[in-house]
Design a protein around this motif. Sequence first.
Motif, PDB file in Angstrom:
ATOM      1  N   MET A   1       0.842  -1.190   0.000  1.00 60.53           N
ATOM      2  CA  MET A   1       0.000   0.000   0.000  1.00 60.53           C
ATOM      3  C   MET A   1       0.878   1.241   0.000  1.00 60.53           C
ATOM      4  O   MET A   1       1.764   1.380   0.835  1.00 60.53           O
ATOM      5  CB  MET A   1      -0.917  -0.004   1.229  1.00 60.53           C
ATOM      6  N   ARG A   2       0.600   2.129  -0.944  1.00 65.36           N
ATOM      7  CA  ARG A   2       1.336   3.390  -1.020  1.00 65.36           C
ATOM      8  C   ARG A   2       0.547   4.461  -0.280  1.00 65.36           C
ATOM      9  O   ARG A   2      -0.642   4.666  -0.540  1.00 65.36           O
ATOM     10  CB  ARG A   2       1.553   3.788  -2.475  1.00 65.36           C
ATOM     11  N   ILE A   3       1.217   5.180   0.638  1.00 67.87           N
ATOM     12  CA  ILE A   3       0.571   6.182   1.469  1.00 67.87           C
ATOM     13  C   ILE A   3       1.214   7.539   1.220  1.00 67.87           C
ATOM     14  O   ILE A   3       2.439   7.673   1.229  1.00 67.87           O
ATOM     15  CB  ILE A   3       0.691   5.822   2.965  1.00 67.87           C
ATOM     16  N   LEU A   4       0.377   8.555   1.013  1.00 70.29           N
ATOM     17  CA  LEU A   4       0.830   9.939   0.894  1.00 70.29           C
ATOM     18  C   LEU A   4       0.345  10.710   2.115  1.00 70.29           C
ATOM     19  O   LEU A   4      -0.824  10.641   2.488  1.00 70.29           O
ATOM     20  CB  LEU A   4       0.273  10.577  -0.379  1.00 70.29           C
ATOM     21  N   ILE A   5       1.269  11.450   2.744  1.00 77.58           N
ATOM     22  CA  ILE A   5       0.974  12.200   3.963  1.00 77.58           C
ATOM     23  C   ILE A   5       1.120  13.696   3.712  1.00 77.58           C
ATOM     24  O   ILE A   5       2.033  14.139   3.025  1.00 77.58           O
ATOM     25  CB  ILE A   5       1.940  11.790   5.090  1.00 77.58           C
ATOM     26  N   THR A   6       0.211  14.469   4.305  1.00 79.48           N
ATOM     27  CA  THR A   6       0.373  15.914   4.373  1.00 79.48           C
ATOM     28  C   THR A   6      -0.136  16.379   5.733  1.00 79.48           C
ATOM     29  O   THR A   6      -0.582  15.581   6.556  1.00 79.48           O
ATOM     30  CB  THR A   6      -0.356  16.633   3.221  1.00 79.48           C
ATOM     31  N   ASN A   7      -0.080  17.685   5.971  1.00 75.11           N
ATOM     32  CA  ASN A   7      -0.648  18.259   7.197  1.00 75.11           C
ATOM     33  C   ASN A   7      -0.893  19.736   6.967  1.00 75.11           C
ATOM     34  O   ASN A   7      -0.655  20.255   5.870  1.00 75.11           O
ATOM     35  CB  ASN A   7       0.272  18.028   8.399  1.00 75.11           C
ATOM     36  N   ASP A   8      -1.363  20.443   8.011  1.00 71.71           N
ATOM     37  CA  ASP A   8      -1.511  21.894   7.875  1.00 71.71           C
ATOM     38  C   ASP A   8      -0.657  22.662   8.872  1.00 71.71           C
ATOM     39  O   ASP A   8      -0.579  23.885   8.815  1.00 71.71           O
ATOM     40  CB  ASP A   8      -2.977  22.328   7.964  1.00 71.71           C
ATOM     41  N   ASP A   9      -0.001  21.962   9.786  1.00 73.48           N
ATOM     42  CA  ASP A   9       0.850  22.630  10.774  1.00 73.48           C
ATOM     43  C   ASP A   9       2.266  22.877  10.252  1.00 73.48           C
ATOM     44  O   ASP A   9       3.076  23.514  10.931  1.00 73.48           O
ATOM     45  CB  ASP A   9       0.924  21.800  12.059  1.00 73.48           C
TER      46      ASP A   9
ATOM     47  N   LEU B   1       1.670   0.510   8.725  1.00 75.65           N
ATOM     48  CA  LEU B   1       0.786  -0.014   7.679  1.00 75.65           C
ATOM     49  C   LEU B   1       1.538  -0.367   6.406  1.00 75.65           C
ATOM     50  O   LEU B   1       1.124  -1.258   5.657  1.00 75.65           O
ATOM     51  CB  LEU B   1      -0.295   1.019   7.329  1.00 75.65           C
ATOM     52  N   SER B   2       2.633   0.349   6.123  1.00 75.56           N
ATOM     53  CA  SER B   2       3.322   0.172   4.851  1.00 75.56           C
ATOM     54  C   SER B   2       4.741   0.729   4.939  1.00 75.56           C
ATOM     55  O   SER B   2       5.029   1.627   5.744  1.00 75.56           O
ATOM     56  CB  SER B   2       2.557   0.903   3.740  1.00 75.56           C
ATOM     57  N   ASP B   3       5.624   0.209   4.086  1.00 76.88           N
ATOM     58  CA  ASP B   3       6.973   0.756   3.955  1.00 76.88           C
ATOM     59  C   ASP B   3       7.041   1.829   2.873  1.00 76.88           C
ATOM     60  O   ASP B   3       8.041   2.539   2.761  1.00 76.88           O
ATOM     61  CB  ASP B   3       7.970  -0.354   3.601  1.00 76.88           C
ATOM     62  N   ASP B   4       5.972   1.948   2.086  1.00 76.37           N
ATOM     63  CA  ASP B   4       5.957   2.898   0.973  1.00 76.37           C
ATOM     64  C   ASP B   4       5.200   4.152   1.384  1.00 76.37           C
ATOM     65  O   ASP B   4       4.028   4.344   1.045  1.00 76.37           O
ATOM     66  CB  ASP B   4       5.307   2.251  -0.254  1.00 76.37           C
ATOM     67  N   VAL B   5       5.875   5.018   2.147  1.00 79.67           N
ATOM     68  CA  VAL B   5       5.265   6.215   2.717  1.00 79.67           C
ATOM     69  C   VAL B   5       5.949   7.454   2.140  1.00 79.67           C
ATOM     70  O   VAL B   5       7.179   7.568   2.174  1.00 79.67           O
ATOM     71  CB  VAL B   5       5.375   6.219   4.252  1.00 79.67           C
ATOM     72  N   TRP B   6       5.130   8.372   1.618  1.00 76.52           N
ATOM     73  CA  TRP B   6       5.628   9.613   1.035  1.00 76.52           C
ATOM     74  C   TRP B   6       5.057  10.803   1.797  1.00 76.52           C
ATOM     75  O   TRP B   6       3.928  10.747   2.285  1.00 76.52           O
ATOM     76  CB  TRP B   6       5.207   9.718  -0.434  1.00 76.52           C
ATOM     77  N   ILE B   7       5.837  11.876   1.862  1.00 80.38           N
ATOM     78  CA  ILE B   7       5.391  13.107   2.511  1.00 80.38           C
ATOM     79  C   ILE B   7       5.529  14.278   1.547  1.00 80.38           C
ATOM     80  O   ILE B   7       6.589  14.483   0.954  1.00 80.38           O
ATOM     81  CB  ILE B   7       6.206  13.395   3.784  1.00 80.38           C
ATOM     82  N   VAL B   8       4.447  15.020   1.382  1.00 79.27           N
ATOM     83  CA  VAL B   8       4.483  16.334   0.725  1.00 79.27           C
ATOM     84  C   VAL B   8       3.696  17.264   1.634  1.00 79.27           C
ATOM     85  O   VAL B   8       2.476  17.137   1.765  1.00 79.27           O
ATOM     86  CB  VAL B   8       3.872  16.317  -0.684  1.00 79.27           C
ATOM     87  N   ALA B   9       4.384  18.183   2.288  1.00 81.33           N
ATOM     88  CA  ALA B   9       3.763  19.007   3.320  1.00 81.33           C
ATOM     89  C   ALA B   9       4.128  20.477   3.124  1.00 81.33           C
ATOM     90  O   ALA B   9       5.131  20.804   2.501  1.00 81.33           O
ATOM     91  CB  ALA B   9       4.209  18.540   4.705  1.00 81.33           C
ATOM     92  N   PRO B  10       3.313  21.377   3.682  1.00 78.83           N
ATOM     93  CA  PRO B  10       3.590  22.814   3.540  1.00 78.83           C
ATOM     94  C   PRO B  10       4.864  23.235   4.258  1.00 78.83           C
ATOM     95  O   PRO B  10       5.215  22.684   5.303  1.00 78.83           O
ATOM     96  CB  PRO B  10       2.363  23.471   4.192  1.00 78.83           C
TER      97      PRO B  10
ATOM     98  N   ALA C   1      -0.641   7.102  -8.426  1.00 82.63           N
ATOM     99  CA  ALA C   1      -1.445   7.604  -7.314  1.00 82.63           C
ATOM    100  C   ALA C   1      -1.298   6.711  -6.086  1.00 82.63           C
ATOM    101  O   ALA C   1      -1.137   5.490  -6.205  1.00 82.63           O
ATOM    102  CB  ALA C   1      -2.912   7.691  -7.724  1.00 82.63           C
ATOM    103  N   PRO C   2      -1.367   7.302  -4.897  1.00 78.72           N
ATOM    104  CA  PRO C   2      -1.302   6.494  -3.683  1.00 78.72           C
ATOM    105  C   PRO C   2      -2.614   5.740  -3.462  1.00 78.72           C
ATOM    106  O   PRO C   2      -3.652   6.082  -4.030  1.00 78.72           O
ATOM    107  CB  PRO C   2      -1.081   7.540  -2.588  1.00 78.72           C
ATOM    108  N   ASP C   3      -2.544   4.740  -2.605  1.00 80.90           N
ATOM    109  CA  ASP C   3      -3.746   3.993  -2.217  1.00 80.90           C
ATOM    110  C   ASP C   3      -4.468   4.658  -1.057  1.00 80.90           C
ATOM    111  O   ASP C   3      -5.668   4.443  -0.853  1.00 80.90           O
ATOM    112  CB  ASP C   3      -3.364   2.569  -1.810  1.00 80.90           C
ATOM    113  N   LEU C   4      -3.724   5.464  -0.284  1.00 77.79           N
ATOM    114  CA  LEU C   4      -4.276   6.081   0.921  1.00 77.79           C
ATOM    115  C   LEU C   4      -3.614   7.423   1.149  1.00 77.79           C
ATOM    116  O   LEU C   4      -2.400   7.566   0.984  1.00 77.79           O
ATOM    117  CB  LEU C   4      -4.031   5.161   2.128  1.00 77.79           C
TER     118      LEU C   4
END
Length: 254
Positions: A1-9, A26-35, A83-86
């Motif tokens: 499962m590919r996971i994309l993470i963001t936040n607002d802080d 949940l997964s080893d395939d974790v990406w972050i694109v954050a402000p 595209a990510p799965d989550l």
Amino acid sequence: MRILITNDDGVNAPGIAVLERIARTLSDDVWIVAPETDQSGVGHSVSMSEPFRLRKLADKHYTINGTPADCIIMGVRHVLDKAPDLILSGVNAGHNIAQYVTYSGTVGGALEGTIMGIRSIALSQHYNYEQDTKTVPWNVVEALAPALLKKLVQAKMPKDTLLNVNFPSCDVNDVKGTRVTEQGRIEHGLTMTERADARGKQYFWLGFFPTDAEPNPNSDFSAINDGYISVTPIKLDLTAREVTQSLEDLLSGS
């Protein structure tokens, strides 16, 4: 499962580091694109009048000068090769409940993912003040979110629906369980505070003050105040169907 993470802080906020650790259960395939900077209160806004600067901080870790929704678009349309799965947005420092979900950049990031057809979940950790100091119990969400997310990713979700998850501010052992809730209603708590700068010129800060909630035992507000994790399904469709017929009747002769 590919996971994309963001936040607002912002990319350097402690909550996003917590969420990355949660995601890695949940997964080893974790990406972050954050402000780059704090985007609290921007809601689901996107930046239409300024260019973006994308910076790579580390492997699969990126930041841009934009909103959480901008980050999701950048991640899905440019950074990732598929595209990510989550999509996970948060963990926000403070709850996102009631009508204030409309202001939340955390929820806004999840909204953008939902529009793009990707399962999206917003996570927020309620906090309290102790001796005028904000204390966020990150250990609560970090301890309890992994098992909960493993269940939520299996849920059959209708199209255009996201999940807004809020964790109560208490000891981990005092969390009573999880409630599926509805969006509550609290009194408007935003106020303009007038001040003067060093030259005596007027300026204003937008401030938030504690407010009362309408009685509703099924609300997100009630759940976290009773010591439960709140899971609220939110739809993109804002149509108030209960008034369509009355409007049609009113306008039928026009």
